[in-house]
Design a protein around this motif. Sequence first.
Motif, PDB file in Angstrom:
ATOM      1  N   SER A   1       0.683  -1.079  -0.044  1.00 43.54           N
ATOM      2  CA  SER A   1       0.069   0.033   0.158  1.00 43.54           C
ATOM      3  C   SER A   1       0.864   1.158   0.151  1.00 43.54           C
ATOM      4  CB  SER A   1      -0.996  -0.148   0.817  1.00 43.54           C
ATOM      5  OG  SER A   1      -1.876  -1.302   1.327  1.00 43.54           O
ATOM      6  N   SER A   2       1.522   1.148   0.605  1.00 42.70           N
ATOM      7  CA  SER A   2       2.220   2.317   1.023  1.00 42.70           C
ATOM      8  C   SER A   2       3.653   2.213  -0.459  1.00 42.70           C
ATOM      9  CB  SER A   2       3.782   2.125   2.134  1.00 42.70           C
ATOM     10  OG  SER A   2       4.564   1.360   1.950  1.00 42.70           O
ATOM     11  N   GLY A   3       3.995   1.099  -1.326  1.00 40.66           N
ATOM     12  CA  GLY A   3       5.035   1.545  -2.112  1.00 40.66           C
ATOM     13  C   GLY A   3       5.936   1.344  -2.479  1.00 40.66           C
ATOM     14  N   SER A   4       6.517   0.690  -1.201  1.00 36.10           N
ATOM     15  CA  SER A   4       7.612   0.576  -0.594  1.00 36.10           C
ATOM     16  C   SER A   4       8.909  -0.413  -1.493  1.00 36.10           C
ATOM     17  CB  SER A   4       7.768  -0.679   0.849  1.00 36.10           C
ATOM     18  OG  SER A   4       6.803   1.352   1.689  1.00 36.10           O
ATOM     19  N   THR A   5      10.072  -0.240  -1.512  1.00 34.90           N
ATOM     20  CA  THR A   5      10.667  -1.364  -2.343  1.00 34.90           C
ATOM     21  C   THR A   5      11.605  -1.936  -1.164  1.00 34.90           C
ATOM     22  OG1 THR A   5      11.642  -0.338  -3.871  1.00 34.90           O
ATOM     23  CG2 THR A   5      13.016  -1.794  -2.857  1.00 34.90           C
ATOM     24  N   ALA A   6      11.285  -3.168  -0.900  1.00 36.95           N
ATOM     25  CA  ALA A   6      11.362  -4.163   0.748  1.00 36.95           C
ATOM     26  C   ALA A   6      12.432  -5.183   1.133  1.00 36.95           C
ATOM     27  CB  ALA A   6       9.902  -4.436   1.354  1.00 36.95           C
ATOM     28  N   ILE A   7      13.309  -5.783   1.282  1.00 34.69           N
ATOM     29  CA  ILE A   7      14.103  -7.181   1.317  1.00 34.69           C
ATOM     30  C   ILE A   7      13.787  -7.758   3.278  1.00 34.69           C
ATOM     31  CG2 ILE A   7      15.979  -7.716   1.660  1.00 34.69           C
ATOM     32  CD1 ILE A   7      17.115  -5.699  -0.080  1.00 34.69           C
ATOM     33  N   LEU A   8      12.680  -8.652   2.626  1.00 38.13           N
ATOM     34  CA  LEU A   8      12.567  -9.364   3.998  1.00 38.13           C
ATOM     35  C   LEU A   8      13.717 -10.732   4.032  1.00 38.13           C
ATOM     36  CD1 LEU A   8      10.289 -10.294   5.908  1.00 38.13           C
ATOM     37  CD2 LEU A   8       9.280 -11.931   4.225  1.00 38.13           C
ATOM     38  N   VAL A   9      14.192 -10.188   4.893  1.00 41.14           N
ATOM     39  CA  VAL A   9      15.374 -12.132   5.175  1.00 41.14           C
ATOM     40  C   VAL A   9      14.559 -13.059   5.948  1.00 41.14           C
ATOM     41  CG1 VAL A   9      17.416 -12.234   6.666  1.00 41.14           C
ATOM     42  CG2 VAL A   9      17.433 -10.574   5.536  1.00 41.14           C
ATOM     43  N   THR A  10      15.096 -14.170   5.211  1.00 40.66           N
ATOM     44  CA  THR A  10      13.236 -15.254   6.019  1.00 40.66           C
ATOM     45  C   THR A  10      14.268 -16.353   5.553  1.00 40.66           C
ATOM     46  OG1 THR A  10      11.531 -16.664   6.613  1.00 40.66           O
ATOM     47  CG2 THR A  10      12.100 -15.174   4.295  1.00 40.66           C
ATOM     48  N   HIS A  11      14.170 -17.621   7.084  1.00 40.94           N
ATOM     49  CA  HIS A  11      14.217 -19.267   6.563  1.00 40.94           C
ATOM     50  C   HIS A  11      12.960 -19.574   6.668  1.00 40.94           C
ATOM     51  CE1 HIS A  11      14.213 -18.675  10.638  1.00 40.94           C
ATOM     52  NE2 HIS A  11      13.652 -20.200  10.533  1.00 40.94           N
ATOM     53  N   ASP A  12      11.978 -19.373   6.257  1.00 39.45           N
ATOM     54  CA  ASP A  12      10.993 -20.023   6.530  1.00 39.45           C
ATOM     55  C   ASP A  12      10.331 -20.111   4.716  1.00 39.45           C
ATOM     56  OD1 ASP A  12       8.413 -20.100   6.238  1.00 39.45           O
ATOM     57  OD2 ASP A  12       7.925 -20.176   8.695  1.00 39.45           O
ATOM     58  N   GLN A  13      10.186 -21.050   3.740  1.00 41.96           N
ATOM     59  CA  GLN A  13       9.869 -20.963   2.843  1.00 41.96           C
ATOM     60  C   GLN A  13       9.052 -20.652   2.719  1.00 41.96           C
ATOM     61  OE1 GLN A  13       9.104 -24.924   0.742  1.00 41.96           O
ATOM     62  NE2 GLN A  13      11.236 -25.295   2.111  1.00 41.96           N
ATOM     63  N   GLY A  14       7.628 -21.128   3.788  1.00 46.24           N
ATOM     64  CA  GLY A  14       6.230 -21.022   3.191  1.00 46.24           C
ATOM     65  C   GLY A  14       5.960 -18.959   2.813  1.00 46.24           C
ATOM     66  N   GLU A  15       6.488 -18.645   3.458  1.00 47.65           N
ATOM     67  CA  GLU A  15       6.863 -17.393   4.536  1.00 47.65           C
ATOM     68  C   GLU A  15       7.623 -16.149   2.937  1.00 47.65           C
ATOM     69  OE1 GLU A  15       7.987 -15.707   8.721  1.00 47.65           O
ATOM     70  OE2 GLU A  15       9.138 -14.822   7.525  1.00 47.65           O
ATOM     71  N   ALA A  16       8.570 -16.860   2.458  1.00 53.33           N
ATOM     72  CA  ALA A  16       8.788 -16.291   1.377  1.00 53.33           C
ATOM     73  C   ALA A  16       8.380 -16.529   0.074  1.00 53.33           C
ATOM     74  CB  ALA A  16      10.032 -16.286   0.965  1.00 53.33           C
ATOM     75  N   LEU A  17       7.697 -17.347   0.033  1.00 51.11           N
ATOM     76  CA  LEU A  17       6.925 -17.672  -1.139  1.00 51.11           C
ATOM     77  C   LEU A  17       4.765 -16.650  -1.227  1.00 51.11           C
ATOM     78  CD1 LEU A  17       7.844 -21.750  -1.850  1.00 51.11           C
ATOM     79  CD2 LEU A  17       8.773 -19.346  -3.107  1.00 51.11           C
ATOM     80  N   SER A  18       4.392 -16.922   0.086  1.00 50.96           N
ATOM     81  CA  SER A  18       3.768 -16.632  -0.025  1.00 50.96           C
ATOM     82  C   SER A  18       3.545 -15.023   0.020  1.00 50.96           C
ATOM     83  CB  SER A  18       2.977 -17.408   1.026  1.00 50.96           C
ATOM     84  OG  SER A  18       3.273 -16.145   2.414  1.00 50.96           O
ATOM     85  N   LEU A  19       4.879 -14.233   0.791  1.00 52.50           N
ATOM     86  CA  LEU A  19       4.822 -12.943   0.970  1.00 52.50           C
ATOM     87  C   LEU A  19       5.082 -12.210   0.420  1.00 52.50           C
ATOM     88  CD1 LEU A  19       5.243 -12.969   4.849  1.00 52.50           C
ATOM     89  CD2 LEU A  19       3.431 -12.789   3.190  1.00 52.50           C
ATOM     90  N   ALA A  20       6.764 -12.547  -0.557  1.00 50.32           N
ATOM     91  CA  ALA A  20       7.255 -11.614  -2.049  1.00 50.32           C
ATOM     92  C   ALA A  20       6.799 -11.513  -3.059  1.00 50.32           C
ATOM     93  CB  ALA A  20       8.677 -12.391  -1.449  1.00 50.32           C
ATOM     94  N   ASP A  21       6.964 -10.711  -3.515  1.00 52.52           N
ATOM     95  CA  ASP A  21       6.864 -10.568  -5.111  1.00 52.52           C
ATOM     96  C   ASP A  21       8.338 -11.014  -6.323  1.00 52.52           C
ATOM     97  OD1 ASP A  21       4.985  -9.312  -5.155  1.00 52.52           O
ATOM     98  OD2 ASP A  21       6.254  -7.885  -3.802  1.00 52.52           O
ATOM     99  N   GLN A  22       9.420 -11.587  -5.279  1.00 55.34           N
ATOM    100  CA  GLN A  22      10.149 -11.993  -5.918  1.00 55.34           C
ATOM    101  C   GLN A  22      11.294 -12.785  -4.355  1.00 55.34           C
ATOM    102  OE1 GLN A  22      13.267 -10.186  -8.875  1.00 55.34           O
ATOM    103  NE2 GLN A  22      14.431  -9.342  -6.657  1.00 55.34           N
ATOM    104  N   VAL A  23      12.178 -14.058  -5.145  1.00 59.19           N
ATOM    105  CA  VAL A  23      12.265 -14.336  -3.729  1.00 59.19           C
ATOM    106  C   VAL A  23      14.074 -14.800  -4.028  1.00 59.19           C
ATOM    107  CG1 VAL A  23      12.422 -17.143  -2.948  1.00 59.19           C
ATOM    108  CG2 VAL A  23      10.701 -15.802  -3.727  1.00 59.19           C
ATOM    109  N   ALA A  24      14.481 -14.367  -3.235  1.00 56.27           N
ATOM    110  CA  ALA A  24      16.221 -14.463  -4.167  1.00 56.27           C
ATOM    111  C   ALA A  24      17.320 -15.916  -3.056  1.00 56.27           C
ATOM    112  CB  ALA A  24      16.754 -13.313  -3.484  1.00 56.27           C
TER     113      ALA A  24
END
Length: 355
Positions: free
Chosen positions: A190-213
């Motif tokens: 909603s804020s139009g942010s560019t964000a990096i989310l660091v996680t070891h949880d693959q479900g979290e990464a796949l469900s929340l992100a637009d891009q996964v590294a």
Amino acid sequence: MTGLWVRGLTKSFGSAGSVRVLDGVDLDVPEGITAVLGASGCGKTTLLRLVAGFLEPDAGTVRLGDRVVAGEGRPVPPRARRIGYVPQEGALFPHLDVAANIAFGLGRRSGRGGAEGRRRVEEMLDLVELPHAVATRQPHELSGGQQQRVALARALAPGPEVVLLDEPFSSLDAGLREETGRTVARALRSSGSTAILVTHDQGEALSLADQVAVMAAGRFLQVAAPGEVYLDPATPAVASFVGHAALVPGTAVAGLAETALGQVSVRGVREGRVLLAVRPEQVEVTTKDEPGCRPAEVLEVSFFGHDATVRARVSGRDDVVEVTARVPANGVPEPGTQIGIRVAGEVLAFGGDRS
């Protein structure tokens, strides 16, 4: 120009730089949420701290928008990078109420404490889906999920160009973690942010992100959309880590592979020695005498209520392999029993053998 670009970023620790944590990584972070996914110790948090300016790289550059903030000449200090940072525990100031925590990053020149600051606090509470009534509460009066939302509101209040989130949900229980994650993702978008989310949880990464590294040992193995990372992993290591695929050797001829699991249809490499990435949802559990199945021994069962995972060992002519299957809650076999195993659908094949 918005976005974050990392090029050739390298960082070592220890005596004379004996432990290399990041090994020349490249990453493009466009608008949206990019999840950096990897096991503990792979370099995720070090990358975040280099981007934030808490550490200086040994080599490489970090560019934020049209500014190089690290790696060329004198680095830009953290406070001047316009980066919001959300640590694992939120790290709210315990002596300040919610409103003061959110407004802290605004500074007095931006209206902290005045009518403009109060409006901004209310805007941020709306953004992270918290009622205005929490503005007068102390951090210890909030739940863990509420504290993380306030931490995000504080990071977003000054209008940063990039928001960095270092495993912000790791201390929350499973239900609260999922709910808070969805709320945070909505707020960031909603804020139009560019964000990096660091996680070891693959479900979290796949469900929340637009891009996964996907990161391992200080390098990125694959950077792509969540669906591509899961359905078309670049390497066997990615397939094994993202989705818990079993890596099964075999020999393919004309798109069919002979394996310890029987004859399997493959996509990808269709001839010669192959390594198949067999995911749990592709493994069917049957009775041991059903035609077309391979006999297997149940090694372990993990029951989750709605379903269960069954780890089983299959002995082929040349190989002994272990696979995991997902089964409904009303059809869970006991450890030590004999079952039948078969593979449904096409399986992704990589060239080569176990190595």
